[in-house]
Structures are given as structure tokens and as C-alpha cells.
Design a protein around this motif. Structure first.
Motif, PDB file in Angstrom:
ATOM      1  N   LEU A   1      15.167  -2.323 -29.864  1.00  0.00           N
ATOM      2  CA  LEU A   1      14.684  -3.261 -28.844  1.00  0.00           C
ATOM      3  C   LEU A   1      14.663  -2.573 -27.473  1.00  0.00           C
ATOM      4  N   THR A   2      15.737  -1.860 -27.160  1.00  0.00           N
ATOM      5  CA  THR A   2      15.820  -1.172 -25.872  1.00  0.00           C
ATOM      6  C   THR A   2      14.739  -0.096 -25.756  1.00  0.00           C
TER       7      THR A   2
ATOM      8  N   ASN B   1      11.972  -0.283 -26.724  1.00  0.00           N
ATOM      9  CA  ASN B   1      10.704  -0.947 -26.440  1.00  0.00           C
ATOM     10  C   ASN B   1      10.550  -1.369 -24.978  1.00  0.00           C
ATOM     11  N   PHE B   2      11.593  -1.151 -24.165  1.00  0.00           N
ATOM     12  CA  PHE B   2      11.386  -1.506 -22.749  1.00  0.00           C
ATOM     13  C   PHE B   2      11.805  -0.412 -21.773  1.00  0.00           C
ATOM     14  N   VAL B   3      12.024   0.806 -22.269  1.00  0.00           N
ATOM     15  CA  VAL B   3      12.337   1.887 -21.326  1.00  0.00           C
ATOM     16  C   VAL B   3      11.222   2.925 -21.296  1.00  0.00           C
TER      17      VAL B   3
ATOM     18  N   ASN C   1      12.786 -15.579 -28.722  1.00  0.00           N
ATOM     19  CA  ASN C   1      12.659 -15.431 -27.273  1.00  0.00           C
ATOM     20  C   ASN C   1      12.189 -14.044 -26.866  1.00  0.00           C
ATOM     21  N   VAL C   2      12.606 -13.006 -27.599  1.00  0.00           N
ATOM     22  CA  VAL C   2      12.201 -11.662 -27.168  1.00  0.00           C
ATOM     23  C   VAL C   2      10.860 -11.234 -27.748  1.00  0.00           C
TER      24      VAL C   2
ATOM     25  N   ARG D   1       8.111 -10.651 -25.516  1.00  0.00           N
ATOM     26  CA  ARG D   1       8.326  -9.570 -24.542  1.00  0.00           C
ATOM     27  C   ARG D   1       8.141  -8.190 -25.173  1.00  0.00           C
ATOM     28  N   ILE D   2       7.971  -8.155 -26.485  1.00  0.00           N
ATOM     29  CA  ILE D   2       7.821  -6.883 -27.195  1.00  0.00           C
ATOM     30  C   ILE D   2       6.401  -6.341 -27.004  1.00  0.00           C
ATOM     31  N   GLU D   3       6.304  -5.031 -26.739  1.00  0.00           N
ATOM     32  CA  GLU D   3       5.004  -4.351 -26.743  1.00  0.00           C
ATOM     33  C   GLU D   3       4.792  -3.877 -28.169  1.00  0.00           C
TER      34      GLU D   3
END
Ligand SMILES: C[S@@+](CC[C@H](N)C(=O)[O-])C[C@H]1O[C@@H](n2cnc3c(N)ncnc32)[C@H](O)[C@@H]1O
Ligand SMILES: [Zn+2]
Lengths: 442, 136
Positions: free
Chosen positions: B4-5, B7-9, B52-53, B56-58
């Protein structure tokens, strides 16, 4: 609609209303808290139902308990009158339950004898159930508050407010002890007081299903607090040693200590001004105590002499290896200003918070020249509360902002457009000089 | 570090921020000094959190990351979940949970496809600090 009485902790009074307001929003409880008085440990509110009363208080740290009000007065006689008028239709419902009576006195006390007399004066409610001191079905409570100042002369006991209520629920105030830093395995010099970290998480609306981010996580005090309320916690810090701890004692072992390892998302090492979180990613809350450079100067990535890196080439070691590829490489850092970091933080929050998501940020303020101009602002963030914790010569504040919904009408400022604040002096300079001296020099 | 991380860094070099290649960071090249190490760690299943996430996932980035780490089982398009408690969604949510939260990258390196800078992950903790020559 019914009247309820909330008993509040006589501590951190400036945070109590903000916490209850946040919990009301989180639990969708309609309540008017405008009667809250920081000098009074009692708060009367009107709520839809007993369920609303339970919801409002179930996560609270600064409320103690909530009661359904059966009557109020400024003397025992006027109280009885009110109880009879308001609740005589309720008495049959409680005729056979087990029960006990409690008396809570603020700014005064009653002898055992007096207490028994008071309890007996309620005999007209005619409860026939068994009296049980342990785990009764119902606890009927007399809460009385004496007029201040407290007069030691016996016989001079003017009651300001006396209430008779049915106990509904307790708050979470007793979990403060569980998270006490003295009992936590991994802590450091920057670890944050457990009670205030939990309150911050309530005000930040930390809850199951949400991501809470602390960009200055250090030893993870806010991560643990947010996770206690069910949030997934994400933390970062420029200091890898704090984030990592040791093999046997670190943020993850704290999560094991509290049996919350499933609420831990991740930690990573980064400079806040070079944050890896992609621009489109949203978090539900940001809760933090930013560095203000009291123990060591606030630093960010960069060099005091940037000419050294003008060629933009990596530094080579004598061995021919590139220095930054070594595991023990320490990147160069330069000093930075706390006010600039706060602006960066608000800018980041406006960009990364979900609509109505909250930024809770602690900020030190010097007592004598605190004024509104020291509160940083951003057009996409509304200030929800400003709570203060006073120390001897200084104070710190918890500023809470809410991200305005992105309805298209607001735009996020480019990083160059700073809020217009004037800082007369760096907080750090003052801290070291001692606040008293400033006064002497005047 | 969890998937998950990942996917947002993105790359923290300022000049890379405007490039579409700064995200996601890539796991396709690893160094022998720090071989890629993955592990499974149990995390309590919360359908609420996954739901919920998910928005927000790409998704394309997630496909890339999963492929580079050896997982090619993901659906090509982001699944839409309207009712998280519907039984037909449970398996999908559990699979996402396992991928996003239970798969740990214990160590390894991540590469920016724009500037080529490598970020190391040690003891599950990625380090995004930059060497002097990459900071303006
Ligand atoms: C007041 S402490 C907060 C500590 C934390 N609440 C805890 O529980 O330990 C501030 C933290 O910010 C970190 N910090 C300082 N400069 C930073 C920067 N430029 N970027 C990110 N973190 C930074 C420090 O290493 C320190 O851990
Ligand atoms: Zn890059």
C-alpha cells in the motif's frame, strides 16, 4: 429530547470543549456545547436519546461520565420539587431494578451521616429493588457543587447547583494509564504525553477505516494514540534512529505491547520538505508535534555551502565508491525556520487531507506576546479549535484545522504564496534566553 | 514497507516531481548487497479500511509494483466495490488486503525511472533522504 449532565475532568480545561465538539461530529450527535465553562466541571446538554449520550462520551478522555438528569436545583428542597415534577412517571419503571446511590461533591464534602440523610430524602421514588454496591443495574447520583470560594467554617455550605441523575456511561478516561509513557517500552526524549496524544487523536477524528499521518513521528506517540481509536497509522521522520529504535525496542514493539499491530501502516525516513507522498494521495488526518528546534536546531535536507554540490555529481570516496550508497551515509542538512515549516505543513495538509479531514498541530507560544497573528492560516483550512497548555514560563497550543470541501471554488495556493505572518523572534531564541529576561529588559 | 505504501511514494528529488516517471518507484533492479526480501505478516482483516483506500489506489502503478515483485494475478482494471459487506465481494477484499497490507518488503531497493536514484529499504523501513548532490 432530554437533559443530560456530563462530568468533566478538572484538567486540560481548554481542550474539553474541542474534544466533545470533535466527538459530536465523529459520532453524528447533535449537541449544543456553548454552555461549557472552563471553570466548572459540570456541563448540562440536551440530547436526542440515551444512545446519543453514550456515543458522545464513549471515546472521550476529558469527560468522565454522563447522567440522565432527573432534576436540578440550588438547594435540596428545590431539587426534590424538580425531580417529582420531571420524573414521577419514570419511577415505576425502576421499581424492581437493583441500584445504589452515589454522592459527588465539588468544592466541598459531606459527612457519612449527611450523605445517608440525603439518600433517605429520596425515599419517595419508592424503589423496592435490592441495593447493590457492586454492579447494580442503575446508579442514581447526586452531584452537588458548592459556591466558591470554599469556606472552611462548618455550617456555611451554600450549594450552587445540585443535580439528581441516572448514570448512563463512563468515558475512556481510565485508558490514560494504559498508555502512560512510564509503562511504554520504547520512548525517547520527544515522546508525547499519553493523555494529550489521545485527546489530539480525538480532536483529529482518528477512527477505524482511516489513515492518520504524523510527518514528525519520532518515537510514534501520536501513531499509537491514533491507532488506539482504530486508525491505520503512518509516520515519518528525518531521524532514522528515532523511527528505527533498536531491534528489541522500537515503534513496532510498542504496537505489540498494546496488541494493536494490525493498526500500524508504516514508517519511513524522510525530510518533511522533501516528502515522498505523491501529490494525489489523501490521508484522513495529520496529527503532529513539529520540531521547533529547542533541543537541536531545526534542520532540513540541504547544505550550508551549496557550492560544494554545484556540479550535481555524487561525492566519491577515496576507495572510488560513491559515499551516498554506503549504509552509514549521513546526508548534509541545513538550518530551517519553524515558521516556514509551519507554512509547509499547512500547505501539505491542504493538498493531502480528504475533505473535512483534520490537521492537528502542536505549536509552542511564548506567553507574554501570544496573539492571533501567530496562528498560521491557509485559505483551504478553517481553524476549528485553539487549545492551550500552560507551563510556568511558556505554553503550547494545539491548533486544529479542517480541510474545506473541494467544491471547485477554492484553490490550493502555490508553495510560494505564504501566509502573511510576522515573527518578531524565533521561539527558540526566546526559549534559550529565558522568557523572564525579556521582561526585565523592557 | 507495505505494498500500500509503495503505491503512494514517489521520488523526492524536486526536479522529478513534474515527471510522470517519478511514480511508482521500481523494484525491477536490485543490488546484491541488499537482496530483495519479502515476507507475509498477518494483519486483521478490515473490509472497511480496504474499501476506504481502494479509491486512493493508483491501479496501473499497483499492477507495475505487483508485477515487479512477482504477482501477475491482479485484475487489469480497478475493481469497483459498492457494498463491502456483500458476500460476493469478500474474496476480492481479502485478496486486496493480503496484497496491500500483509505483504511486507523487508529489504530491497526502489529506483526512480526519471533520475535513476535508488532508495533503500532496510528492516522494512524505506529511506527517502537525498544525498547532497540531489538537493537544490
Ligand atoms: C517534537 S519531535 C516529535 C516527536 C514525536 N511526537 C514522538 O512521539 O517522539 C519532532 C520530530 O521532528 C523530527 N524532525 C526534525 N526535522 C525534521 C524534518 N525536516 N523533517 C521531518 N522530521 C523532522 C525530529 O527528528 C523529531 O523526531
Ligand atoms: Zn527521481
Amino acid at each position: 429530547m432530554k437533559e443530560y449532565l456530563i462530568l468533566l475532568a478538572q484538567k486540560h480545561e481548554s481542550f474539553r470543549k474541542a474534544e466533545l465538539e470533535a466527538l459530536a461530529e465523529l459520532e453524528h450527535v447533535a449537541v449544543d456545547l456553548s454552555q461549557h465553562d472552563e471553570n466548572v466541571p459540570l456541563l448540562y446538554v440536551t440530547l436526542d436519546s440515551e444512545e446519543a449520550a453514550r456515543k458522545l462520551i464513549r471515546r472521550s478522555i476529558l469527560a468522565r461520565s454522563i447522567f440522565e438528569v432527573w432534576g436540578r436545583g440550588n438547594s435540596l428542597d428545590s431539587l426534590h420539587e424538580d425531580v417529582k415534577q420531571r420524573t414521577s412517571h419514570l419511577w415505576p419503571e425502576y421499581k424492581h431494578v437493583s441500584f445504589k446511590f452515589d454522592i459527588i461533591s465539588y468544592q466541598g464534602s459531606r459527612t457519612k451521616e449527611e450523605q445517608r440523610e440525603i439518600v433517605e430524602s429520596f425515599s419517595y421514588v419508592d424503589f423496592e429493588g435490592p441495593i447493590r454496591m457492586k454492579d447494580p443495574d442503575e446508579i442514581f447520583t447526586i452531584v452537588e457543587q458548592y459556591k466558591t470560594p470554599l469556606l472552611p467554617v462548618s455550617g456555611c455550605r451554600e450549594v450552587k447547583d445540585i443535580c439528581f441523575g441516572r448514570f448512563i456511561a463512563r468515558s475512556q478516561r481510565d485508558i490514560i494509564d494504559k498508555y502512560d509513557l512510564k509503562k511504554r517500552k520504547y520512548i525517547g526524549t520527544t515522546s508525547f504525553d499519553a493523555e494529550l496524544a489521545l485527546i489530539s487523536s480525538n480532536i483529529g477524528l482518528a477512527a477505524p477505516g482511516k489513515i492518520v499521518y504524523d510527518p514528525f513521528a519520532g518515537t510514534g506517540s501520536f501513531l499509537v494514540a491514533a491507532s488506539h481509536f482504530g486508525a491505520m497509522a503512518l509516520g515519518s521522520d528525518i531521524d532514522g534512529r528515532q523511527i528505527r529504535g533498536t531491534a528489541r525496542s522500537n515503534i513496532t514493539t510498542n504496537y505489540y505491547q498494546y496488541h494493536m499491530e494490525s493498526q500500524f501502516l508504516d514508517t519511513f525516513v524522510c525530510d518533511f520538505t522533501h516528502n515522498p507522498i505523491r501529490p494525489s494521495f489523501r490521508v484522513d488526518a495529520i496529527i503532529c508535534d513539529p520540531p521547533y528546534g529547542v533541543r537541536e536546531g531545526l534542520k532540513v535536507l540541504g547544505s550550508k555551502n551549496p557550492e560544494r554540490y554545484a556540479d550535481k555529481l555524487p561525492t566519491k570516496l577515496e576507495t572510488g565508491d560513491l559515499s551516498h550508497l554506503r549504509p552509514d551515509y549521513i546526508p548534509p542538512k541545513k538550518p530551517y525556520h519553524f515558521d516556514a515549516l509551519l507554512d509547509d505543513l499547512l500547505f501539505f495538509a491542504a493538498a493531502h487531507l480528504v475533505d473535512n479531514g483534520r490537521l492537528c498541530c502542536w505549536m509552542p507560544t511564548a506567553n507574554e506576546d501570544y496573539g492571533d497573528r501567530q496562528i498560521p492560516t491557509h485559505p483551504d483550512l478553517t481553524l476549528m479549535s485553539n487549545c492551550v497548555q500552560e507551563f510556568n514560563k511558556w505554553s503550547r497550543r494545539l491548533l486544529t484545522y479542517s480541510r474545506l470541501p473541494r467544491d471547485g471554488s477554492t484553490t490550493t495556493l502555490p508553495p510560494t504564496a505564504r501566509s502573511t505572518r510576522i515573527y518578531t523572534e524565533q521561539f527558540r531564541d526566546k526559549y534559550f534566553r529565558g522568557f523572564a529576561k525579556t521582561k526585565d529588559n523592557e | 514497507m507495505k505494498i500500500l505504501t509503495a503505491n503512494f511514494v514517489q521520488c523526492t528529488v524536486k526536479a522529478c516531481g513534474s515527471s510522470p516517471d517519478c511514480f511508482p518507484l521500481h523494484f525491477d533492479q536490485q543490488t546484491p548487497d541488499l537482496p530483495l526480501e519479502l515476507a507475509h505478516e498477518d494483519v486483521d482483516f478490515s473490509p472497511e479500511f480496504i474499501c476506504n483506500v481502494l479509491p486512493r489506489i493508483e491501479w496501473p502503478a499497483l499492477l507495475t509494483t505487483a508485477r515487479e515483485l512477482g504477482n501477475t494475478q491482479l485484475p487489469p482494471a480497478k475493481p469497483e466495490i459498492e457494498n463491502p459487506s456483500a458476500p460476493e465481494n469478500e474474496q476480492l477484499l481479502r485478496d486486496l488486503h493480503t496484497l496491500l497490507l500483509e505483504t511486507q518488503i523487508i529489504q530491497g531497493s526502489m529506483r526512480c525511472a526519471n533520475c535513476g536514484h535508488i532508495y533503500f529499504i532496510r528492516d522494512s523501513i524505506p529511506n527517502f533522504l537525498l544525498p547532497g548532490h540531489l538537493v537544490q
